[in-house]
Scaffold this motif. Structure first.
Motif, PDB file in Angstrom:
ATOM      1  N   HIS A 113     -21.720  61.690 -45.883  1.00  0.00           N
ATOM      2  CA  HIS A 113     -20.940  60.843 -46.793  1.00  0.00           C
ATOM      3  C   HIS A 113     -21.404  59.378 -46.790  1.00  0.00           C
ATOM      4  O   HIS A 113     -21.465  58.739 -47.853  1.00  0.00           O
ATOM      5  CB  HIS A 113     -19.455  60.930 -46.415  1.00  0.00           C
ATOM      6  N   HIS A 117     -23.143  56.854 -49.771  1.00  0.00           N
ATOM      7  CA  HIS A 117     -22.748  55.513 -50.244  1.00  0.00           C
ATOM      8  C   HIS A 117     -23.969  54.593 -50.435  1.00  0.00           C
ATOM      9  O   HIS A 117     -23.946  53.698 -51.274  1.00  0.00           O
ATOM     10  CB  HIS A 117     -21.753  54.868 -49.275  1.00  0.00           C
ATOM     11  N   GLY A 139     -13.014  53.347 -45.784  1.00  0.00           N
ATOM     12  CA  GLY A 139     -11.748  53.522 -45.086  1.00  0.00           C
ATOM     13  C   GLY A 139     -11.928  54.012 -43.654  1.00  0.00           C
ATOM     14  O   GLY A 139     -11.057  53.819 -42.814  1.00  0.00           O
ATOM     15  N   GLY A 140     -13.060  54.631 -43.373  1.00  0.00           N
ATOM     16  CA  GLY A 140     -13.267  55.183 -42.034  1.00  0.00           C
ATOM     17  C   GLY A 140     -14.430  54.571 -41.273  1.00  0.00           C
ATOM     18  O   GLY A 140     -14.570  54.806 -40.069  1.00  0.00           O
ATOM     19  N   GLY A 165     -11.878  48.945 -44.311  1.00  0.00           N
ATOM     20  CA  GLY A 165     -10.941  49.461 -45.314  1.00  0.00           C
ATOM     21  C   GLY A 165      -9.583  49.791 -44.702  1.00  0.00           C
ATOM     22  O   GLY A 165      -8.538  49.576 -45.315  1.00  0.00           O
ATOM     23  N   GLU A 166      -9.632  50.306 -43.461  1.00  0.00           N
ATOM     24  CA  GLU A 166      -8.397  50.637 -42.748  1.00  0.00           C
ATOM     25  C   GLU A 166      -7.577  49.371 -42.525  1.00  0.00           C
ATOM     26  O   GLU A 166      -6.348  49.379 -42.664  1.00  0.00           O
ATOM     27  CB  GLU A 166      -8.836  51.224 -41.407  1.00  0.00           C
ATOM     28  N   PHE A 168      -7.624  46.657 -44.417  1.00  0.00           N
ATOM     29  CA  PHE A 168      -7.037  46.313 -45.724  1.00  0.00           C
ATOM     30  C   PHE A 168      -5.812  47.204 -45.987  1.00  0.00           C
ATOM     31  O   PHE A 168      -4.779  46.734 -46.448  1.00  0.00           O
ATOM     32  CB  PHE A 168      -8.067  46.499 -46.850  1.00  0.00           C
ATOM     33  N   PRO A 180      -3.840  52.918 -52.047  1.00  0.00           N
ATOM     34  CA  PRO A 180      -4.593  52.260 -50.976  1.00  0.00           C
ATOM     35  C   PRO A 180      -4.401  50.741 -51.011  1.00  0.00           C
ATOM     36  O   PRO A 180      -4.330  50.142 -52.082  1.00  0.00           O
ATOM     37  CB  PRO A 180      -6.043  52.638 -51.281  1.00  0.00           C
ATOM     38  N   GLY A 182      -6.409  48.248 -50.146  1.00  0.00           N
ATOM     39  CA  GLY A 182      -7.521  47.349 -50.490  1.00  0.00           C
ATOM     40  C   GLY A 182      -7.383  46.685 -51.850  1.00  0.00           C
ATOM     41  O   GLY A 182      -7.289  45.452 -51.952  1.00  0.00           O
ATOM     42  N   GLU A 186      -6.291  42.746 -52.677  1.00  0.00           N
ATOM     43  CA  GLU A 186      -7.162  41.877 -53.484  1.00  0.00           C
ATOM     44  C   GLU A 186      -6.397  41.276 -54.664  1.00  0.00           C
ATOM     45  O   GLU A 186      -6.509  40.075 -54.931  1.00  0.00           O
ATOM     46  CB  GLU A 186      -8.385  42.650 -53.993  1.00  0.00           C
ATOM     47  N   GLY A 280     -16.000  51.887 -50.276  1.00  0.00           N
ATOM     48  CA  GLY A 280     -14.857  51.418 -51.068  1.00  0.00           C
ATOM     49  C   GLY A 280     -14.589  49.925 -51.013  1.00  0.00           C
ATOM     50  O   GLY A 280     -14.271  49.313 -52.035  1.00  0.00           O
ATOM     51  N   VAL A 281     -14.741  49.313 -49.833  1.00  0.00           N
ATOM     52  CA  VAL A 281     -14.431  47.881 -49.711  1.00  0.00           C
ATOM     53  C   VAL A 281     -15.450  47.028 -50.481  1.00  0.00           C
ATOM     54  O   VAL A 281     -15.167  45.886 -50.847  1.00  0.00           O
ATOM     55  CB  VAL A 281     -14.351  47.456 -48.222  1.00  0.00           C
ATOM     56  N   ASN A 284     -14.570  45.035 -53.528  1.00  0.00           N
ATOM     57  CA  ASN A 284     -13.839  43.764 -53.410  1.00  0.00           C
ATOM     58  C   ASN A 284     -14.659  42.592 -53.980  1.00  0.00           C
ATOM     59  O   ASN A 284     -15.780  42.333 -53.552  1.00  0.00           O
ATOM     60  CB  ASN A 284     -13.526  43.517 -51.926  1.00  0.00           C
ATOM     61  N   SER A 309     -18.783  52.708 -56.296  1.00  0.00           N
ATOM     62  CA  SER A 309     -18.647  52.188 -54.928  1.00  0.00           C
ATOM     63  C   SER A 309     -17.621  53.008 -54.163  1.00  0.00           C
ATOM     64  O   SER A 309     -17.759  53.249 -52.964  1.00  0.00           O
ATOM     65  CB  SER A 309     -18.148  50.734 -54.938  1.00  0.00           C
ATOM     66  N   LEU A 310     -16.562  53.395 -54.856  1.00  0.00           N
ATOM     67  CA  LEU A 310     -15.543  54.247 -54.240  1.00  0.00           C
ATOM     68  C   LEU A 310     -16.097  55.675 -54.170  1.00  0.00           C
ATOM     69  O   LEU A 310     -17.133  55.966 -54.751  1.00  0.00           O
ATOM     70  CB  LEU A 310     -14.266  54.191 -55.080  1.00  0.00           C
TER      71      LEU A 310
HETATM   72  O1  KG4 Z   1     -15.447  54.726 -49.591  1.00  0.00           O
HETATM   73  P1  KG4 Z   1     -14.018  54.925 -49.883  1.00  0.00           P
HETATM   74  O2  KG4 Z   1     -13.607  55.177 -51.306  1.00  0.00           O
HETATM   75  O3  KG4 Z   1     -13.438  56.112 -49.029  1.00  0.00           O
HETATM   76  C1  KG4 Z   1     -13.846  56.322 -47.709  1.00  0.00           C
HETATM   77  O4  KG4 Z   1     -14.986  56.797 -47.518  1.00  0.00           O
HETATM   78  O5  KG4 Z   1     -13.058  55.957 -46.819  1.00  0.00           O
HETATM   79  O6  KG4 Z   1     -13.247  53.654 -49.324  1.00  0.00           O
HETATM   80  C2  KG4 Z   1     -11.854  53.571 -49.381  1.00  0.00           C
HETATM   81  C3  KG4 Z   1     -11.424  52.251 -48.766  1.00  0.00           C
HETATM   82  C4  KG4 Z   1      -9.909  52.158 -48.633  1.00  0.00           C
HETATM   83  O7  KG4 Z   1      -9.615  51.709 -47.324  1.00  0.00           O
HETATM   84  C5  KG4 Z   1      -9.538  51.127 -49.681  1.00  0.00           C
HETATM   85  O8  KG4 Z   1      -8.389  50.374 -49.373  1.00  0.00           O
HETATM   86  C6  KG4 Z   1     -10.779  50.253 -49.708  1.00  0.00           C
HETATM   87  O9  KG4 Z   1     -11.846  51.158 -49.607  1.00  0.00           O
HETATM   88  N1  KG4 Z   1     -10.887  49.475 -50.959  1.00  0.00           N
HETATM   89  C7  KG4 Z   1     -10.887  48.132 -51.013  1.00  0.00           C
HETATM   90  C8  KG4 Z   1     -10.960  47.783 -52.390  1.00  0.00           C
HETATM   91  N2  KG4 Z   1     -11.029  48.936 -53.115  1.00  0.00           N
HETATM   92  C9  KG4 Z   1     -10.986  49.963 -52.214  1.00  0.00           C
HETATM   93  N3  KG4 Z   1     -10.805  47.202 -50.056  1.00  0.00           N
HETATM   94  C10 KG4 Z   1     -10.799  45.904 -50.440  1.00  0.00           C
HETATM   95  N4  KG4 Z   1     -10.847  45.492 -51.734  1.00  0.00           N
HETATM   96  C11 KG4 Z   1     -10.933  46.390 -52.728  1.00  0.00           C
HETATM   97  N5  KG4 Z   1     -10.994  45.986 -54.002  1.00  0.00           N
END
Ligand code: KG4
Ligand code: ZN
Length: 350
Positions: A113, A117, A139-140, A165-166, A168, A180, A182, A186, A280-281, A284, A309-310
């Motif tokens: 995974h 990314h 997130g992880g 991400g956790e 946030f 979520p 994050g 923001e 995911g972050v 931002n 990105s997500l």
């Molecule tokens: O990569 P992802 O979609 O899933 C995982 O692999 O975990 O990342 C999800 C994380 C969550 O913790 C979410 O709150 C964070 O990305 N996230 C953000 C934003 N959009 C998503 N954190 C900060 N600012 C954002 N705009």
């Protein structure tokens, strides 16, 4: 454009996603279904995530193929996220992909995974190839890497406790925002002033050198505790409601400052001024802005649009293509793994 046609499947957390990719960048179909069931609980409930994937995966793949005007029999190969992630959620994608690969007699490729990314930006920007320094923030996971080429990665730093991400997500919860956290943090931070509160920058100290253990590593649990303490104090004083946007802004600033400071250390030390932001972050905007500002005009930021990105199936298909072209094939007894070594990753030598 031509090349193999791959189906990418992503079910590692709370997005059920599939993509049909032709060659390196021709995204013929892409569907991402986010599970909103978790909003009720303020976080991802693993059993519910697995069940939701199971209920929706057929429809998601069918809609993706439909969008791509592609039949299952047109596929040359399948790629699936095999880890890391939630085991029950991963198993849905892996079992589906294994069954389809067997029935269609097509090769299957297992994808990591976090490596997927890394392949988000190159789907939109043909220049987003190594060499680059990569900050992967999800997130992880929180990983700082140097990638001289695809498949060769040097781990510079990682988090010692919570992922970015956790942090946030937890701060979002403290501020009464929906999961979520994050994107919600923001949005709230846009109405606040970051300098209203001073929050710690964990593992960033002036006298650090590259020989220190903490030079590249991250820690977010202390920052999270500092926010919890601040929120409690403001609540006791009856000013929390008024101050919430400023708390969100101060937290975001501290988190972004730490992430970008460590990334810039990697740029200085490797001499590589191309920075890839993934996970995911990386959606931002403050993180994007600050990375670009500190890199300056001689550097470049490689970044995907928020949709890529997500978590999404397109990045899995693209990472799968890379592994497929290297001749990698999953065995018929492929399993899902909650934790999985990053392929090609070695630790930096000091
Ligand atoms: O990569 P992802 O979609 O899933 C995982 O692999 O975990 O990342 C999800 C994380 C969550 O913790 C979410 O709150 C964070 O990305 N996230 C953000 C934003 N959009 C998503 N954190 C900060 N600012 C954002 N705009
Ligand atoms: Zn992810």
């Amino acid at each position: 454009m031509s090349g193999p046609v791959l189906l990418g499947l992503e079910t590692s957390c709370d997005e059920t996603s599939a993509a049909v990719l032709c060659g390196e960048a021709d995204l013929l179909g892409h569907v991402i279904l986010s599970q909103d069931v978790h909003q009720v609980y303020g976080g991802v409930v693993p059993e519910l995530a697995a069940r939701a994937h199971l209920q929706r995966i057929d429809e998601v793949v069918a809609a993706t193929l439909d969008q791509a005007s592609t039949r299952l029999t047109d596929l040359d190969a399948l790629a699936v996220t095999a880890g890391p992630g939630l085991i029950g959620a991963l198993l849905v994608g892996v079992s589906w992909a294994k069954a389809a690969a067997f029935a269609l007699d097509r090769p299957l490729v297992a994808v990591h995974h976090m490596e997927a990314h890394l392949f988000g930006p190159v789907l939109e920007d043909p220049d987003a190839h190594p060499p680059f320094v990569a900050l992967l923030v999800s997130g992880g996971h929180t990983l700082l890497l140097h990638a001289p080429k695809w498949g060769d990665y040097v781990l510079l730093g990682e988090t010692r406790d919570d992922a970015a991400g956790e942090a946030f997500d937890k701060v979002g919860k403290m501020l009464g925002l929906t999961y979520p956290g994050g994107p919600a943090v923001e949005r709230l931070a846009q109405e606040g002033r970051a300098d209203r509160f001073t929050l710690p920058r964990p593992m960033v100290r002036g006298h650090q050198t590259p020989d220190d253990d903490e030079w590249y590593d991250f820690s977010f649990s202390g920052l999270k505790t500092a926010v919890a303490t601040l929120v409690r104090t403001l609540d006791r004083d009856g000013t929390l409601e008024r101050e919430r946007p400023h708390v969100a802004a101060a937290f975001q600033e501290a988190a972004v400052d730490v992430l970008v400071t460590k990334t810039m250390r990697a740029v200085d030390q490797t001499g590589c001024c191309r920075v890839l932001l993934g996970g995911g972050v990386s959606a931002n905007s403050r993180l994007r802005e600050e990375t670009a500002a500190r890199l300056g005009p001689n550097g470049s930021v490689l970044i995907a649009s928020p949709r890529l990105s997500l978590d999404n199936g397109a990045m899995v298909a693209r990472a799968g293509l890379f592994r497929f072209m290297r001749g990698e094939r999953a065995e018929p007894d492929l399993s899902a793994h909650a934790s999985l070594p990053f392929p090609g990753l070695i630790r930096r030598r000091r």
